[in-house]
Scaffold this motif. Structure first.
Motif, PDB file in Angstrom:
ATOM      1  N   TRP A 232       6.421   9.762   3.785  1.00  0.00           N
ATOM      2  CA  TRP A 232       5.347   9.327   2.891  1.00  0.00           C
ATOM      3  C   TRP A 232       5.239  10.252   1.675  1.00  0.00           C
ATOM      4  N   ARG A 233       5.290  11.560   1.924  1.00  0.00           N
ATOM      5  CA  ARG A 233       5.093  12.533   0.849  1.00  0.00           C
ATOM      6  C   ARG A 233       6.270  12.526  -0.125  1.00  0.00           C
TER       7      ARG A 233
ATOM      8  N   GLN B  36       5.075   8.563  -1.940  1.00  0.00           N
ATOM      9  CA  GLN B  36       4.224   9.128  -2.979  1.00  0.00           C
ATOM     10  C   GLN B  36       4.973   9.411  -4.282  1.00  0.00           C
TER      11      GLN B  36
ATOM     12  N   ARG C 115       0.837  -1.197   0.000  1.00  0.00           N
ATOM     13  CA  ARG C 115       0.000   0.000   0.000  1.00  0.00           C
ATOM     14  C   ARG C 115       0.876   1.253   0.000  1.00  0.00           C
ATOM     15  N   THR C 116       0.340   2.324  -0.585  1.00  0.00           N
ATOM     16  CA  THR C 116       1.041   3.602  -0.607  1.00  0.00           C
ATOM     17  C   THR C 116       0.114   4.761  -0.261  1.00  0.00           C
ATOM     18  N   ASP C 117      -1.132   4.505   0.089  1.00  0.00           N
ATOM     19  CA  ASP C 117      -2.103   5.564   0.354  1.00  0.00           C
ATOM     20  C   ASP C 117      -1.868   6.192   1.730  1.00  0.00           C
ATOM     21  N   HIS C 118      -2.489   7.337   1.940  1.00  0.00           N
ATOM     22  CA  HIS C 118      -2.275   8.086   3.183  1.00  0.00           C
ATOM     23  C   HIS C 118      -2.822   7.343   4.391  1.00  0.00           C
ATOM     24  N   ASN C 119      -3.913   6.631   4.227  1.00  0.00           N
ATOM     25  CA  ASN C 119      -4.456   5.886   5.361  1.00  0.00           C
ATOM     26  C   ASN C 119      -3.520   4.752   5.765  1.00  0.00           C
ATOM     27  N   ALA C 120      -2.783   4.214   4.789  1.00  0.00           N
ATOM     28  CA  ALA C 120      -1.776   3.193   5.110  1.00  0.00           C
ATOM     29  C   ALA C 120      -0.729   3.777   6.044  1.00  0.00           C
TER      30      ALA C 120
ATOM     31  N   GLU D 151       7.182   1.948  -0.166  1.00  0.00           N
ATOM     32  CA  GLU D 151       5.839   1.416   0.050  1.00  0.00           C
ATOM     33  C   GLU D 151       5.745   0.816   1.439  1.00  0.00           C
TER      34      GLU D 151
END
Length: 334
Positions: free
Chosen positions: A191-192, A196, A157-162, A201
């Motif tokens: 993360w950013r 992203q 996963r790479t999303d912000h909630n992850a 990841e």
């Protein structure tokens, strides 16, 4: 020859650190500047730098001269460095000494906190993950397979909630084991700027629809780094950590990385009596090899202020160590 000094901003809204890129035709360094509270002075830190062709003495000397110029312009009394150079490179140590740096042993709050001893897997030496798998100890191969048979599934996963779930697991693990965890703002910056942008990841180990463990893997050039990991404490019998690391190794290889860096261990000569020996043993079970770097170096720009700084280092170590032990005890009680 001068350095190209480019301000690229600060990730800290409180401006605790300002970041610069210092570059020349023969080398480069990232410079982080921190002001001492209530003063007009500060220090510069070159994480894992500088990056130079150490065989070119004249170019190293020119870089050192330009570095001092930048340090004076920025009003700092100290430049800290911890080059990612193996300790057997005596020539680099000698070059740093000629630049004016001195190697220092630091403890506690005043350590740079980059690991001096790391565990690295030369995946390309085995021809890739399959060759590495065949060369792993039998128990490691068994545990990887056991996790699969028990139904552990790895979800990238790479999303912000992850990021948020990952950080929450880190906090829970920190409280359970009594170690500090960096704040969400720090991990959000990673993360950013890394996750992203396709340089990393999160890998989640799930069992029965529940997350039982997670790791963060970052990639740059030929190297991948296992940066952080956490678990719920329920994954031990599932061997999820083995499958997580194996997935991290395999996916990093597919992304073009040839080294998998499992990061730090506390000693160059781990002993079974050491509290953190289990960390070393786990990494060794993936054929990770111990690499020790040269260590931490200080370049004193203002000797008088630097002498006071070193005195302060020694003065606060005992109360700082006591505070940390108290934190660990309280963390285990909550």
């Amino acid at each position: 020859m001068g350095l190209l000094n480019v301000v690229v901003g600060s990730e800290d809204p409180g401006k605790a650190w300002d970041a610069f890129v210092a570059a020349a035709s023969t080398g480069a360094a990232l410079l982080l500047r921190r002001r001492l509270p209530g003063t007009s002075i500060g220090l510069l830190y070159m994480p894992r730098g500088p990056v130079l062709d150490w065989s070119q003495a004249e170019q190293v000397e020119q870089f050192a001269e330009a570095l001092r110029q930048v340090a004076c312009e920025q009003g700092v009394f100290l430049v800290q460095a911890d080059p990612a150079v193996p300790e057997e490179r005596v020539d680099v140590h000698d070059a740093l000494t000629r630049m004016g740096f001195q190697r220092v042993e630091k403890q506690g709050l005043f350590r740079i906190l980059q690991p001096v001893h790391v565990m690295r897997i030369p995946v390309d030496r085995y021809g890739g993950p399959e060759g590495l798998l065949a060369a792993l100890p039998h128990k490691s191969r068994y545990n990887i397979g056991l996790a699969k048979r028990k139904g552990v599934v790895i979800v990238p996963r790479t999303d912000h909630n992850a990021l948020r779930v990952f950080h929450q697991l880190l906090l829970q693990g920190g409280r359970r084991k009594g170690f500090p965890v960096r704040g969400l703002r720090f991990h959000e910056a990673i993360w950013r700027h890394c996750v992203q942008t396709g340089l990393g990841e999160y890998l989640f180990a799930e069992h029965g629809g529940r997350v039982v463990a997670v790791i963060q893997v970052l990639r740059f050039g030929p190297t991948a780094w296992y940066m952080y990991g956490a678990s719920t404490g329920e994954d031990q019998n599932l061997m999820a950590s083995y499958l997580l690391q194996w997935t991290g190794i395999s996916r990093s290889w597919a992304a073009g990385c040839r080294w998998y860096d499992m990061r730090g261990v506390v000693s160059a000569k781990p002993s079974p009596e050491d509290p953190e020996y289990g960390v070393y043993e786990f990494k060794r079970r993936f054929n990770a090899e111990l690499v020790s770097f040269l260590g931490e170096y200080d370049l004193a720009i203002s000797p008088r202020v630097y002498a006071g700084w070193r005195w302060l280092e020694q003065a606060v170590q005992r109360p700082a160590a006591w505070s940390y032990r108290l934190y660990q005890k309280l963390g285990r009680l909550t």
